[in-house]
Design a protein around this motif. Structure first.
Motif, PDB file in Angstrom:
ATOM      1  N   ASP A   1       0.529  13.263  -5.299  1.00  0.00           N
ATOM      2  CA  ASP A   1       1.081  13.464  -6.649  1.00  0.00           C
ATOM      3  C   ASP A   1       2.262  14.430  -6.621  1.00  0.00           C
ATOM      4  OD1 ASP A   1      -0.854  11.765  -7.631  1.00  0.00           O
ATOM      5  OD2 ASP A   1      -2.189  13.374  -8.304  1.00  0.00           O
TER       6      ASP A   1
ATOM      7  N   ALA B   1      -4.932  13.822  -2.346  1.00  0.00           N
ATOM      8  CA  ALA B   1      -4.438  13.148  -3.545  1.00  0.00           C
ATOM      9  C   ALA B   1      -3.436  14.030  -4.286  1.00  0.00           C
ATOM     10  CB  ALA B   1      -5.610  12.787  -4.461  1.00  0.00           C
TER      11      ALA B   1
ATOM     12  N   SER C   1      -3.909   4.143  -3.435  1.00  0.00           N
ATOM     13  CA  SER C   1      -2.781   4.768  -4.128  1.00  0.00           C
ATOM     14  C   SER C   1      -1.437   4.180  -3.725  1.00  0.00           C
ATOM     15  CB  SER C   1      -2.773   6.276  -3.856  1.00  0.00           C
ATOM     16  OG  SER C   1      -2.589   6.536  -2.466  1.00  0.00           O
TER      17      SER C   1
END
Length: 355
Positions: free
Chosen positions: A241, A237, A305
């Motif tokens: 980002d 994750a 996501s």
């Protein structure tokens, strides 16, 4: 002590020194860091070689100027030894073949192969933050798992009696790549001769070869706890980002192995020993099940996501002709990996080109 007794000691020390020198030279030639010869090196490249790395170009891919030409899309490949593969010519490894494949399909691309042996997903995040901005990637692709699985299980499951498991988990979730203060404290307590002895190739060989044969006698785990997998998922994750913070499109890739769970073929003894060299906590079944679970987590993370996930495991896992060992590819394997990635990246690049 008589002179003859000293002679035995000196002969023993001399043989050990000769063995260490020979092993260090062999390890250095294969690209590993050694006590005497220093950090990893690549085989000598011709002066006019189109491939890095060079002092000014840190990637094992075609050398390109730092400034990105107009109309060119850059793909950042974050991986470990599977993508670096220093024992093959650079034009046979999948990041370079991927560039060739995409160019044949009409895309103006440059692939920056930021893969280096022993890297983890956490290191890939740090590279995106510190190195990638100067190279302006449009796509950032992550292919990691085995180093994270080995490192996290070794650190988080083999917890000493004087360590708090929650503290260890928290330290592994931290952004810093530096060792924890507690780990540094324990390492600093070791005497200097002990620390130097641990850096010798003889020590590493003995630990790997003997340890790999003793590991199966331990009580090994057949499952990776969720809290360990949570850390890897958090690292993935963070990669998403970090890529988006650069303005790049993140792409995750599931991890492929020669013998996935449920594979009916007998797991080769050599592969088993090599797995135990790097992981003394999990059984073979536990390692394979853990990798499959982590791949499922990557797929779920991608779905939640809005991130592209390339299911490389489905495309190449279980094909022995694509692997030289449990996780590294043959030239045919690299070619198949490149084709699979190109198929998945083509629509991403089409969208970027249309902007």
């Amino acid at each position: 002590m008589k002179l003859a007794q000293y002679a035995v000691i000196f002969w023993t020390l001399g043989l050990l020194a000769a063995a260490e020198l020979a092993l260090e030279y062999r390890a250095h030639a294969r690209g590993w860091e050694t006590l005497l010869f220093g950090g990893p090196t690549y085989s000598e490249l011709p002066v006019d070689s189109p491939f890095g790395p060079t002092p000014d170009y840190p990637f094992r891919s075609r050398i390109v100027p730092r400034e990105k030409p107009p109309g060119v899309l850059r793909i950042w490949v974050a991986s470990a030894s599977y993508g670096e593969h220093i024992f093959l010519p650079a034009d046979q490894i999948f990041p370079v073949v991927l560039e060739d494949e995409l160019r044949e399909r009409g895309f103006e691309v440059q692939v920056l192969n930021a893969s280096r042996a022993s890297l983890t997903a956490r290191a890939a995040v740090r590279d995106l933050e510190l190195v990638a901005p100067a190279w302006q990637p449009d796509v950032a692709l992550m292919y990691h798992l085995s180093n994270d699985l080995d490192g996290l299980t070794a650190r988080m499951l083999a917890v000493r009696a004087d360590e708090d498991a929650e503290v260890v988990i928290a330290s592994e979730r931290a952004e810093t790549l530096a060792p924890t203060a507690e780990a540094a404290h324990h390492e600093g307590q070791a005497p200097w001769p002990t620390r130097q002895a641990r850096r010798t190739t003889l020590y590493e060989q003995a630990k790997n070869q003997i340890g790999a044969r003793l590991t199966p006698a331990r009580m090994l785990r057949d499952q990776v706890p969720d809290e360990v997998a949570d850390v890897f998922e958090a690292r993935a994750a963070d990669f998403i980002d970090a890529a988006r913070a650069l303005g790049a499109v993140p792409v995750l890739v599931t991890f492929a192995t020669s013998h996935p769970p449920g594979d009916p073929d007998l797991f080769p003894a050599g592969y088993r020993r090599n797995l135990y060299r790097h992981n003394g906590v999990l059984s073979v079944a536990g390692w394979r099940a853990g990798a499959a679970d982590w791949n499922r987590r990557l797929a779920r993370l991608g779905a939640s996501s809005g991130t592209t996930v390339v299911d490389l495991a489905a495309a190449v896992a279980g094909h022995s002709e694509f692997f030289i060992d449990f996780v590294h590819f043959t030239p045919a394997g690299h070619a198949q990996v490149a084709r699979t990635l190109a198929d998945a990246l083509a629509p991403v690049l089409e969208e970027l080109r249309a902007r």
